[in-house]
Scaffold this active site. Structure first.
Site, mmCIF file in Angstrom:
data_model
loop_
_atom_site.group_PDB
_atom_site.id
_atom_site.type_symbol
_atom_site.label_atom_id
_atom_site.label_comp_id
_atom_site.label_asym_id
_atom_site.label_seq_id
_atom_site.Cartn_x
_atom_site.Cartn_y
_atom_site.Cartn_z
ATOM 1 N N ASP A 172 0.823 -1.217 0.000
ATOM 2 C CA ASP A 172 0.000 0.000 0.000
ATOM 3 C C ASP A 172 0.852 1.260 0.000
ATOM 4 O OD1 ASP A 172 -2.271 -1.641 0.162
ATOM 5 O OD2 ASP A 172 -2.055 -1.769 2.332
ATOM 6 N N HIS A 176 -4.037 -1.255 -6.713
ATOM 7 C CA HIS A 176 -3.195 -0.152 -7.173
ATOM 8 C C HIS A 176 -4.094 0.981 -7.630
ATOM 9 C CE1 HIS A 176 0.293 -3.146 -8.197
ATOM 10 N NE2 HIS A 176 0.099 -2.979 -6.921
ATOM 11 N N THR A 202 -7.468 -10.679 2.405
ATOM 12 C CA THR A 202 -8.354 -9.872 1.553
ATOM 13 C C THR A 202 -9.459 -10.745 0.937
ATOM 14 O OG1 THR A 202 -7.019 -10.251 -0.413
ATOM 15 C CG2 THR A 202 -6.437 -8.337 0.918
ATOM 16 N N ARG A 247 -3.675 0.528 9.217
ATOM 17 C CA ARG A 247 -2.946 0.821 10.447
ATOM 18 C C ARG A 247 -1.676 1.586 10.072
ATOM 19 N NH1 ARG A 247 -1.887 -5.116 11.798
ATOM 20 N NH2 ARG A 247 -0.982 -4.360 13.741
HETATM 21 P P1 IMP Z 1 -4.212 -12.476 1.471
HETATM 22 O O1 IMP Z 1 -2.960 -12.547 0.665
HETATM 23 O O2 IMP Z 1 -5.312 -11.722 0.787
HETATM 24 O O3 IMP Z 1 -4.657 -13.813 1.984
HETATM 25 O O4 IMP Z 1 -3.872 -11.624 2.771
HETATM 26 C C1 IMP Z 1 -2.886 -12.023 3.709
HETATM 27 C C2 IMP Z 1 -2.318 -10.797 4.445
HETATM 28 O O5 IMP Z 1 -1.631 -9.982 3.508
HETATM 29 C C3 IMP Z 1 -3.394 -9.881 5.074
HETATM 30 O O6 IMP Z 1 -2.836 -9.281 6.221
HETATM 31 C C4 IMP Z 1 -3.631 -8.828 4.000
HETATM 32 O O7 IMP Z 1 -4.123 -7.640 4.542
HETATM 33 C C5 IMP Z 1 -2.212 -8.671 3.456
HETATM 34 N N1 IMP Z 1 -2.188 -8.254 2.034
HETATM 35 C C6 IMP Z 1 -2.402 -9.040 0.945
HETATM 36 N N2 IMP Z 1 -2.269 -8.309 -0.178
HETATM 37 C C7 IMP Z 1 -1.964 -7.065 0.207
HETATM 38 C C8 IMP Z 1 -1.673 -5.859 -0.510
HETATM 39 O O8 IMP Z 1 -1.642 -5.788 -1.731
HETATM 40 N N3 IMP Z 1 -1.390 -4.767 0.247
HETATM 41 C C9 IMP Z 1 -1.377 -4.809 1.594
HETATM 42 N N4 IMP Z 1 -1.624 -5.901 2.310
HETATM 43 C C10 IMP Z 1 -1.918 -7.022 1.609
#
Ligand code: IMP
Ligand code: MG
Length: 340
Positions: A13, A43, A125, A257
């Site tokens: 981010d 993005h 997510t 956060r």
């Molecule tokens: P997942 O990859 O969607 O299963 O998320 C796993 C962890 O990675 C969580 O804490 C999400 O918030 C974080 N996360 C996944 N993709 C992003 C991103 O593109 N930006 C910031 N955090 C991410």
């Protein structure tokens, strides 16, 4: 020329997409290739006419009309998200998807949504990216070449990327961040489903390491994290809003956060893992509102220059780019500018 890999130092981010788009435009990249996990990324770029450009699947390098955009074979592709973005931004004639990409189907999203460990403990997510990868690893997922709507775009992206990098500039736009890496973050299980380092990004797009020309590490001036897991020096949500630096996730709408300051020990570790040749500092307006929307070096405040100098001293890597505001133009090239 070769390829420049754009990577995030912490938890994502940080504006990687915008910096990758800006570099694609400045240096007229032949190709901008999306690396990273899947549609869990978000993005965005604000244009001066008020338009908000937002993608979860495509690299933002399409902001340069001469740049071809591609998705590497290591990235999970959601055919619905892909079709929506291609249509919304009119990119059908210059986008390619590697035919080997694993696909995200509705059942992958459903499985993640129904999974309490992912939803509540990890803070996923729930985009289906991880579940799609699981099926891919178990060798039972479909690939882009198996999906009718993706067939017209399916190509050998590794070949496109390596040939282009031998001839001109390729920008590799990663997603997520170094400390969300599955096997390199200390924070497992509060991580994503693959590594998010420069080497992982090169692998995601099938890039031969000999064609890597540089790595631009993005450092968010006020680091942020969405989802669970440790955040050193975490600010109170009320304090975040009071300072006017509240941001909400592109994919999930969650309040991000924020940390009080850059954790330099972690930044040095991120440099060790990624080997950056340059650093882009983003969200400088969150660090010093006085330099919001600066577009020339003389508009950068002393407070911001002091942060830039500290980052250079702590990492030994030159800061070449500073982002100062929401718009696409709010970026200052400070490569050869003497530090005041
Ligand atoms: P997942 O990859 O969607 O299963 O998320 C796993 C962890 O990675 C969580 O804490 C999400 O918030 C974080 N996360 C996944 N993709 C992003 C991103 O593109 N930006 C910031 N955090 C991410
Ligand atoms: Mg990968």
């Amino acid at each position: 020329m070769g390829a420049v890999i754009v990577i995030d130092s912490f938890w994502g981010d940080s504006g990687k997409g915008k910096i990758a788009a800006w570099m694609s435009k400045r240096d007229n990249a032949l190709v901008c290739a999306r690396a990273g996990i899947g549609t869990n990324a978000g993005h965005s770029i604000y244009m001066s006419d008020g338009e908000l450009i937002k993608t979860r699947q495509l690299p933002l390098g399409f902001m340069n009309p001469d740049t071809q955009i591609v998705i590497g074979s290591g990235v999970a592709v959601d055919p619905e998200v892909f079709a929506d973005e291609v249509e919304r931004y009119g990119l059908a004639d210059r986008v390619k998807v590697d035919y080997r990409c694993p696909v995200i189907l509705p059942e992958h999203r459903e499985r993640e949504t129904a999974n309490a460990h992912l939803s509540e403990t990890v803070g996923s997510t729930k985009s289906g990216s991880g579940a799609a990868r699981v099926d891919f690893i178990l060798r039972k997922n479909k690939q882009a070449r198996d999906i009718d709507s993706l067939k017209p775009y399916a190509d050998d992206v590794a070949k496109i990327v390596n040939e282009a990098a031998a001839e001109g500039l390729v920008i590799v736009e990663c997603s997520q961040g170094t400390y969300l890496s599955l096997a390199l973050s200390p924070d497992y299980p509060f991580v994503t489903s693959d590594n998010c380092t420069a080497a992982a990004a090169a692998d995601d797009v099938g890039l031969n390491w000999q064609l890597i020309d540089g790595c631009c590490l993005i450092v968010k001036a006020v680091p942020s994290r969405v989802g669970e897991g440790p955040l050193p020096g975490e600010l109170d949500p009320e304090e975040i809003k009071k300072r006017g630096i509240d941001e909400y996730g592109v994919v999930t709408g969650r309040l991000r956060r924020k940390a009080e300051s850059i954790p330099y020990d972690m930044l040095r570790y991120a440099c060790m893992l990624n080997g950056p040749t340059e650093i882009a500092v983003t969200f400088m307006d969150h660090y010093d509102p006085e330099c919001a929307n600066a577009v020339t070096p003389d508009q950068i405040t002393q407070k911001a220059w002091d942060l830039i100098k500290t980052i250079e001293k702590e990492t030994g890597v030159p800061v070449t780019i500073v982002e100062t505001g929401k718009l696409f133009d709010h970026i200052v090239d400070i490569k050869d500018v003497p530090r005041p």
